[in-house]
Design a protein around this motif. Sequence first.
Motif, PDB file in Angstrom:
ATOM      1  N   UNK A 269      12.360  42.663 -39.380  1.00  0.00           N
ATOM      2  CA  UNK A 269      13.481  42.879 -38.465  1.00  0.00           C
ATOM      3  C   UNK A 269      13.303  41.981 -37.248  1.00  0.00           C
ATOM      4  N   UNK A 270      14.381  41.328 -36.832  1.00  0.00           N
ATOM      5  CA  UNK A 270      14.353  40.558 -35.592  1.00  0.00           C
ATOM      6  C   UNK A 270      15.153  41.335 -34.564  1.00  0.00           C
TER       7      UNK A 270
ATOM      8  N   UNK B  49      16.003  49.143 -37.065  1.00  0.00           N
ATOM      9  CA  UNK B  49      14.825  48.302 -37.283  1.00  0.00           C
ATOM     10  C   UNK B  49      13.655  49.170 -37.708  1.00  0.00           C
ATOM     11  N   UNK B  50      13.495  50.298 -37.036  1.00  0.00           N
ATOM     12  CA  UNK B  50      12.378  51.184 -37.355  1.00  0.00           C
ATOM     13  C   UNK B  50      12.526  51.763 -38.761  1.00  0.00           C
TER      14      UNK B  50
ATOM     15  N   UNK C 147      18.586  40.807 -38.714  1.00  0.00           N
ATOM     16  CA  UNK C 147      18.763  40.829 -37.269  1.00  0.00           C
ATOM     17  C   UNK C 147      19.492  42.115 -36.937  1.00  0.00           C
ATOM     18  N   UNK C 148      19.019  42.851 -35.959  1.00  0.00           N
ATOM     19  CA  UNK C 148      19.739  44.074 -35.601  1.00  0.00           C
ATOM     20  C   UNK C 148      19.622  44.367 -34.120  1.00  0.00           C
ATOM     21  N   UNK C 149      20.654  45.008 -33.611  1.00  0.00           N
ATOM     22  CA  UNK C 149      20.619  45.474 -32.225  1.00  0.00           C
ATOM     23  C   UNK C 149      20.229  46.939 -32.152  1.00  0.00           C
ATOM     24  N   UNK C 150      20.177  47.538 -33.328  1.00  0.00           N
ATOM     25  CA  UNK C 150      19.962  48.969 -33.385  1.00  0.00           C
ATOM     26  C   UNK C 150      18.486  49.211 -33.680  1.00  0.00           C
TER      27      UNK C 150
ATOM     28  N   UNK D 284      22.934  41.200 -38.414  1.00  0.00           N
ATOM     29  CA  UNK D 284      23.579  42.449 -37.972  1.00  0.00           C
ATOM     30  C   UNK D 284      24.566  42.976 -39.010  1.00  0.00           C
ATOM     31  N   UNK D 285      24.093  43.300 -40.200  1.00  0.00           N
ATOM     32  CA  UNK D 285      25.016  43.632 -41.290  1.00  0.00           C
ATOM     33  C   UNK D 285      25.766  44.936 -41.069  1.00  0.00           C
ATOM     34  N   UNK D 286      25.302  45.775 -40.156  1.00  0.00           N
ATOM     35  CA  UNK D 286      25.944  47.082 -40.017  1.00  0.00           C
ATOM     36  C   UNK D 286      26.715  47.224 -38.716  1.00  0.00           C
TER      37      UNK D 286
END
Lengths: 272, 460
Positions: free
Chosen positions: A54-55, A230-231, A223-226, A194-196
């Motif tokens: 995860x980035x 990521x966890x 890549x995620x902002x959430x 950020x697929x979701x």
Amino acid sequence: MSVQTHIPATAMASRPAAGIHGTKMVARDVKVFYGAKQALKGINLEIQENRVMALIGPSGCGKSTFLRCLNRMNDTIENCRVEGLIALDGEDVYGKNIDAVQLRARVGMVFQKPNPFPKSIYDNIAYGPRIHGIASHRDEMDEIVQTSLQRAGLWNEVKDRLREPGTGLSGGQQQRLCIARAIAVSPEVILMDEPCSALDPIATAHIEELIDELRENYTIVIVTHNMQQAARVSQKTAFFHLGDMVECDDTEEIFTNPRDERTQGYITGRYG
Amino acid sequence: MQLTVLLIILALLTVIGYQMGRSRAVASVGGRIVELHSVPSYHGFYVALWAGLPALLLFAFWGASEGWLVMQMVLSGLPDRLVNGDAQSLGLLRADILNLAHGVTTGREPDPEVVAAAERYLRLHALGDWSLLVIGCCIAIGGLLYARGRIDPDLRARNRVERTVNIALVICSLVAILTTIGIVLSLLFEAIRFFAVVNPLEFLFGTHWSPQMAMRADQVGSSGSFGAIPLFAGTLLITGIAMAVAVPVGLMAAIFMSEYASPGLRTWLKPILEVLAGIPTVVYGFFAALTMAPFVRDVGNSLGLSVSSESALAAGFVMGVMIIPFVSSLSDDVINAVPQSLRDGSYGLGATKSETIRLVVLPAALPGIVAAIMLAVSRAIGETMIVTMAAGLTANLTANPLDAVTTVTTQIATLLVGDQEFDSPKTLSAFGLGLVLFVVTLTLNMVALRVVQKYREKYD
């Protein structure tokens, strides 16, 4: 030092990493410039086979830029320059004997916004196999379409309407269609940007489950902002900040015991 | 003269009104502008509109009805022996009076009664102009004073001004619509006259076009034959050739501009291509008639083909060149409107640029491209000058592009050039052709617009 976040411990990547994971991709001192503006300042990172990396990081930190370097999607952006080394299975992807087009068949990509082609569901999946000549006849193509949709967990929902346009599906279904489309060319690595982020929580849960399953066959970089996401889905996490890769470690380590105080600040929600 | 004076006075009064309204509004709140409902300039416009509009309306009404009114007054003063005729002789009488009044000599000795009427006409006319000047000024000043008196901090001047502007906008759009309706009606009525003489079925399905009519009963000549199929076929042939040139070239130019050219090159290229659309068609006609047609003929002759020196091929080719910018510019816009995410999706699957364009971008842009082509077709069908100059006037029924053909528009132009008698089917046939042309291009445009609409729904 242990950081208390609002992430429950059970949501941590539960599956223990099985066995030793080989290195799939390596980035050495990767710098990216958009014209005169430097977006990445020397990234070093190793991506392990059959794991999810995860980035994370605040907006504009360069994580999407880095992701797009891995399959040379930045080539399509004008006055974008990439320096440093990125290797896939030990081979420089920016090297002379690697064709960006062939590379993208090996390193697939799923985008932030679902982007099905304005074609039927079947043709969306068959698009990649057709241009690469993967299927030699119809039955084979039917099979590829079915397997891809099954792996993306979409088959049962769409098997009776394969000829209907892919744009008619719901947002979550569209994103799974895009994942199926990426799987159909049997890539080795799947990049997810950020697929979701455009999906509702139920569709998001669906995709996260799917990512966990896909790990068996593919190497995934997301890549995620959430940060809960990521966890939940990753085994390794890299934290980016202002064009630097601040720290990269096992996900559990990053979320419970970050070494850098910027990482700590970000995951506890102090900024970003 | 008086009218010019009136207009100048009105212009002055509106300017004065604006200033008065403004300053009075400011004075009414003692300079604290926030207390006004509307900004002072709206009060200014409010007064200016009251000063100018009613007088202008009177002016417009006067302009429309003055001639008729004065003429009625003059005619009512004439003895019955002159006035009691049928509509035609009454019209003649009117024309005589007008001619005399404006000093046009008719060649025959005018009736003294008519001379008197003409003088009376001039007198009434002058009187009318003077009274218009006086009444107009009164109305303008009255409006100005009325509006000035109404100025008050609570006056909703802004809303009123905006309403007036709205009404003005509606009137402007009505003018365009009414003009269109007027054109259609005039076309329709003349066409009906034509179809009263010539059987519509013969017109639509006849294969022989020869509109020459004998002028006198004893004249030896053709009796006219109005089978329009050769014209439709010629139009179709030339349009076909034009589209065969314009669609591939235009489309590929659009693909190059939107997908391959750098933004810098594109900003240069697109306007240059669009210059092609700005060249007058007469100039294209020169080019077609003087350069292309002889060239086609020479090449054809050297290949052993017999090519007439006015060929459908030359005209169609030049028309195609003229239409390229329509196709390329519209298609370019449509291709640019295809979301980048679709291209990214395709690249992300390992497609090359040309595969992406062929398999994703063009199919996604197809409805828009079809609409662009349809608009281009209706443009080609309506084009007159190039064909008139380069394709000839012979109504051949042929599919051979090396022959001379003629088109609907060319025939309309030749039928109506010069002095024509408007009771002959020869002249009226132009309106029949025009009606067919109108229906065809209207249909094409509507289909194209529908297609564009459907396309928009998909991506917005």
